[in-house]
Design an enzyme around this catalytic site. Structure first.
Site, PDB file in Angstrom:
ATOM      1  N   HIS A 166      70.585   3.836  75.657  1.00 53.68           N
ATOM      2  CA  HIS A 166      70.215   2.919  76.723  1.00 53.68           C
ATOM      3  C   HIS A 166      68.963   3.049  76.910  1.00 53.68           C
ATOM      4  O   HIS A 166      68.056   3.478  76.757  1.00 53.68           O
ATOM      5  CB  HIS A 166      70.427   4.199  78.224  1.00 53.68           C
ATOM      6  CG  HIS A 166      70.403   5.777  78.222  1.00 53.68           C
ATOM      7  ND1 HIS A 166      71.259   6.608  77.336  1.00 53.68           N
ATOM      8  CD2 HIS A 166      69.260   6.032  78.274  1.00 53.68           C
ATOM      9  CE1 HIS A 166      70.932   7.808  77.465  1.00 53.68           C
ATOM     10  NE2 HIS A 166      69.183   7.648  77.961  1.00 53.68           N
ATOM     11  N   ARG A 264      64.085  11.916  66.170  1.00 50.05           N
ATOM     12  CA  ARG A 264      65.578  12.166  67.716  1.00 50.05           C
ATOM     13  C   ARG A 264      66.483  11.576  67.938  1.00 50.05           C
ATOM     14  O   ARG A 264      65.921  10.440  68.577  1.00 50.05           O
ATOM     15  CB  ARG A 264      64.388  13.449  68.181  1.00 50.05           C
ATOM     16  CG  ARG A 264      65.863  14.427  69.074  1.00 50.05           C
ATOM     17  CD  ARG A 264      64.970  14.692  69.354  1.00 50.05           C
ATOM     18  NE  ARG A 264      65.941  15.762  70.798  1.00 50.05           N
ATOM     19  CZ  ARG A 264      66.953  14.912  71.822  1.00 50.05           C
ATOM     20  NH1 ARG A 264      66.697  13.385  72.445  1.00 50.05           N
ATOM     21  NH2 ARG A 264      67.628  15.601  72.742  1.00 50.05           N
ATOM     22  N   ASP A 266      68.572  10.220  70.292  1.00 47.41           N
ATOM     23  CA  ASP A 266      69.193  10.738  71.168  1.00 47.41           C
ATOM     24  C   ASP A 266      70.522  10.764  71.712  1.00 47.41           C
ATOM     25  O   ASP A 266      70.985   9.032  71.211  1.00 47.41           O
ATOM     26  CB  ASP A 266      67.948  10.252  72.208  1.00 47.41           C
ATOM     27  CG  ASP A 266      68.338  10.928  74.696  1.00 47.41           C
ATOM     28  OD1 ASP A 266      68.300  12.422  74.119  1.00 47.41           O
ATOM     29  OD2 ASP A 266      68.778  10.653  75.075  1.00 47.41           O
ATOM     30  N   GLU A 308      71.116  13.745  68.035  1.00 40.12           N
ATOM     31  CA  GLU A 308      71.212  15.029  69.173  1.00 40.12           C
ATOM     32  C   GLU A 308      72.953  14.605  69.782  1.00 40.12           C
ATOM     33  O   GLU A 308      73.105  13.328  70.605  1.00 40.12           O
ATOM     34  CB  GLU A 308      70.576  14.386  70.527  1.00 40.12           C
ATOM     35  CG  GLU A 308      70.274  15.651  71.306  1.00 40.12           C
ATOM     36  CD  GLU A 308      70.790  15.152  72.742  1.00 40.12           C
ATOM     37  OE1 GLU A 308      71.030  16.206  73.705  1.00 40.12           O
ATOM     38  OE2 GLU A 308      70.974  14.145  72.954  1.00 40.12           O
ATOM     39  N   HIS A 378      64.978  21.804  75.529  1.00 42.03           N
ATOM     40  CA  HIS A 378      64.048  20.882  77.094  1.00 42.03           C
ATOM     41  C   HIS A 378      65.813  21.138  78.018  1.00 42.03           C
ATOM     42  O   HIS A 378      65.858  20.877  79.338  1.00 42.03           O
ATOM     43  CB  HIS A 378      63.590  20.328  76.798  1.00 42.03           C
ATOM     44  CG  HIS A 378      64.776  19.059  76.421  1.00 42.03           C
ATOM     45  ND1 HIS A 378      65.450  19.265  75.207  1.00 42.03           N
ATOM     46  CD2 HIS A 378      64.864  17.251  76.686  1.00 42.03           C
ATOM     47  CE1 HIS A 378      66.135  17.640  74.688  1.00 42.03           C
ATOM     48  NE2 HIS A 378      65.950  16.652  76.087  1.00 42.03           N
TER      49      HIS A 378
HETATM   50  C1  GLC Z   1      68.936  13.765  76.107  1.00 44.10           C
HETATM   51  C2  GLC Z   1      68.263  14.484  76.674  1.00 44.10           C
HETATM   52  C3  GLC Z   1      68.547  14.794  77.662  1.00 44.10           C
HETATM   53  C4  GLC Z   1      68.652  13.808  78.592  1.00 44.10           C
HETATM   54  C5  GLC Z   1      69.912  12.741  78.219  1.00 44.10           C
HETATM   55  C6  GLC Z   1      69.387  11.302  78.203  1.00 44.10           C
HETATM   56  O1  GLC Z   1      70.564  14.899  76.217  1.00 44.10           O
HETATM   57  O2  GLC Z   1      68.042  15.401  75.590  1.00 44.10           O
HETATM   58  O3  GLC Z   1      66.900  15.653  78.051  1.00 44.10           O
HETATM   59  O4  GLC Z   1      68.620  13.974  79.671  1.00 44.10           O
HETATM   60  O5  GLC Z   1      69.826  12.751  76.489  1.00 44.10           O
HETATM   61  O6  GLC Z   1      68.745   9.869  77.462  1.00 44.10           O
END
Ligand code: GLC
Length: 632
Positions: A166, A264, A266, A308, A378
């Site tokens: 996004h 990374r 996401d 991730e 985090h």
């Molecule tokens: C990933 C991030 C997280 C975030 C989500 C949406 O999971 O680690 O912190 O809220 O993406 O971008």
């Protein structure tokens, strides 16, 4: 001047050779995803353009890594993850912290989101409004480039978050879409009525059920429903549109040329949607990752990717490559199952579920890929434990064990040492996730509060147990800023209206450099932690058997208090044993494949290991890395 100016023929040749090498993987993945004539030619042109612009020093790194593509698998790899502002202030101040990072053996630095976020709540920076600008509170893109250069010079690769699922609704593409531009609207997932959204909702889950229920948002001015998996302000991209692929690839290549070495990627699990599914982990996601990996191997082969995907055991493996994607997707992926199982065993003192899950679902090694191993990060901890796995160990059940863990770590379970918080309780599914810093969840907060020296030392041992596990499991250990000095939960986020609704900020405290100074001056318990983590990483770095390309065998053994694994390198495997309870525990050396009559060293304590009565005996929360003494 770039290398292409200096020796255009060589530059052309390198590009062409890499194109020939990467083209099959690229066209294979793109062919499955899109049926767009001329797409491969457009990708070729894009790759070529960025290659031509690639600076000399990065081209040199490309060569180095082409000759050593397993560079990130070595035992010397240690990662450190931090928010730049909370670690050092501005980006340009980061190099002043190089000596500290060196003291931990760090070779890889993940600067938490630093691209320009939307104003106000930006989901911790994961709602990006401009992928080509640095967050102004941290510095400029020129400073970022300089920092990448300096970190590289100091032996550290910079990892940058790139949000693929996004953009912020304030991103220029979204703004144009909202203004009615059809081309930009096609980059997102928008619907005129709620009919299609409702059909999707039948099978979708909710990521933030408390603060952002549902997966779609209606905008009256636009007259459309927009797919918003996460927060309302994060608009899901439409990866079915090849223009999204081209634009994101362009962004990746541009950032790679600024000096990013690890992306990374996401929230990748969510990138592809199909009606009637949870719209997570669909096979097309792995095709996208393959196409991205093939592209960067052509135009910037120094670069690797970390996926991730915080998903259950069965869905996780393909992110490091399985089936037709073997060796072709991300190079790193978070081992969230290892993290979950660590906390599960720590709470229950019973490792049977951990041994089963870690031994059952995962290959012992991957091709051109390995885990990112971690205990805290985090984000919250989602209790990814399936019914099927829990029920193997009656009377355990999925909901029962997940509920136990949530209560244990939110501090309400009788006798718990943990101090944490519930996150996103979902009354419909019963799902509850957990927030809290490593130290607070491991008992340090309660121990300090009660001024209980024995409890303090137990908490320190638990923290070092976790670090010993991620240093030896196989993969790149990712140290989360402040865990090495036992930072506790920080509730100051509650005073900030933009953050107060998100308990994840409780475990994102600023670095405490005063405490580092105390630790370095030898003050317990901080010194035990910092020197303990430094020592573990140093031992890891001098133990080639712990490199990530060495397979990891999870060992079955009879004592449910212990977890054991073997790294079967050449003739001298290293056997790692961990005690998850507060009592002395033992198991027969022979079941771990150790001949107790042979001399062994325990690598962490740098001492010979004795096997009384043929047993491996572990102290409370003990961790041991055992290796047979070499024949002289
Ligand atoms: C990933 C991030 C997280 C975030 C989500 C949406 O999971 O680690 O912190 O809220 O993406 O971008």
């Amino acid at each position: 001047m770039t290398a292409s100016d200096a020796d255009p023929a060589l530059s052309d040749r390198l590009f062409d050779l890499r194109w020939q090498r990467g083209r099959p993987d690229l066209s294979d993945a793109l062919g499955r995803l899109y049926h767009t004539p001329g797409l491969l030619d457009r990708v070729h042109a894009l790759l070529r353009r960025h290659w031509d612009e690639r600076p000399d020093d990065l081209r040199d790194l490309d060569l180095v890594r082409d000759l050593n593509p397993g560079w990130f698998l070595g035992e010397q790899m240690v990662g450190y993850v931090f928010y730049t502002d909370r670690f050092c202030g501005a980006l340009s101040d980061l190099p002043t912290r190089i000596p500290y990072l060196h003291s931990l053996g760090v070779t890889y630095v993940h600067l938490m989101p630093c691209l320009k976020p939307r104003p106000g709540d930006s989901d911790g920076g994961y709602a990006v409004m401009d992928y080509r600008q640095i967050d102004p509170k941290l510095g400029t893109m020129a400073e970022f480039e300089e920092v990448c250069r300096q970190m590289r010079g100091a032996g550290m690769s910079v990892c940058l978050d790139l949000v693929l699922n996004h953009t912020a609704k304030e991103h220029a593409w979204a703004v144009a879409a909202r203004a009615g531009d059809a081309e930009h609207q096609a980059l997102y997932r928008m619907y005129d009525t709620d009919e299609v959204p409702k059909a999707y909702e039948e099978t979708l889950l909710e990521v933030f059920p408390n603060q952002a229920p549902g997966n779609f948002t209606y905008y009256g001015d636009l007259g459309k429903w927009v797919w918003t998996t996460f927060n309302e302000f994060q608009w899901d991209l439409n990866w079915e549109n090849p223009e999204v692929f081209l634009r994101i690839l362009d962004t990746i290549l541009w950032l790679a040329n600024r000096g990013v070495e690890v992306f990374r990627l996401d929230a990748v699990a969510f990138m592809w949607k199909r009606l009637g599914t949870q719209c997570q982990n669909l096979p097309e996601v792995h095709d996208i990752l393959q196409a991205i990996a093939a592209s960067t191997r052509i135009a910037c082969p120094a670069v690797i990717h970390k996926a991730e995907a915080i998903v259950g055991a069965k869905d996780l493996v393909p992110y490091l490559g399985s089936g037709r994607h073997t060796g072709r997707v991300s190079n790193l992926a978070y081992h969230n199952n290892l993290m979950v199982q660590f906390w599960s065993s720590l709470a229950s003192g019973d490792t049977r579920l951990m041994t089963h899950v870690l031994g059952h679902y995962f290959p012992q090694a991957f091709r051109r890929a390995c885990w990112g191993t971690y205990i805290r990060c985090h984000d919250d901890i989602g209790w990814a434990i399936s019914e099927e796995d829990a029920e193997r160990f009656p009377p355990m059940t999925g909901p029962g064990h997940r509920g136990f863990l949530a209560n244990f770590y939110n501090g309400t379970h009788p006798g718990t040492f943990a101090r944490g918080f519930d996150f996103q309780s979902n009354p419909e599914t019963g799902d509850r996730r957990t927030c809290g810093s490593f130290a607070s969840l491991a008992g340090l907060e309660a121990a300090l509060l009660h001024d209980d020296p024995a409890a303090v030392s137990a908490a320190v041992d638990r923290i070092l147990l976790g670090h010993a596990l991620i240093a030896s499991f196989g993969g790149v250990p990712l140290l989360y800023m402040g865990d090495e000095i036992g930072l506790l939960n920080d509730l100051s986020y509650l005073d900030d209206p933009a953050l107060a609704h998100d308990a994840r900020w409780a475990h994102r405290p600023p670095m405490d450099w005063r405490r580092v100074a105390l630790a370095e001056a030898g003050e317990p318990p901080w010194s035990w932690l910092l020197s303990g983590v430094r020592h573990l990483m140093a031992v890891r770095k001098s133990t080639p058997e712990l490199a990530s390309h060495v397979p990891t065998t999870v060992l079955e053994q009879p004592n449910p208090a212990l977890f054991a694994l073997r790294r079967p390198a050449d003739m001298r495997p290293v056997t790692c044993v961990f005690n998850f309870t507060e009592e002395y525990q033992g198991t027969p050396a022979e079941v771990l494949g150790i001949d107790p009559n042979e001399a062994h060293d325990e690598l962490i304590s740098v001492a010979p290991m004795a096997f009384p009565d043929g047993q491996v005996i572990m102290p409370p929360w003990g961790r041991a890395w055992l290796r047979r003494v070499a024949d002289s």
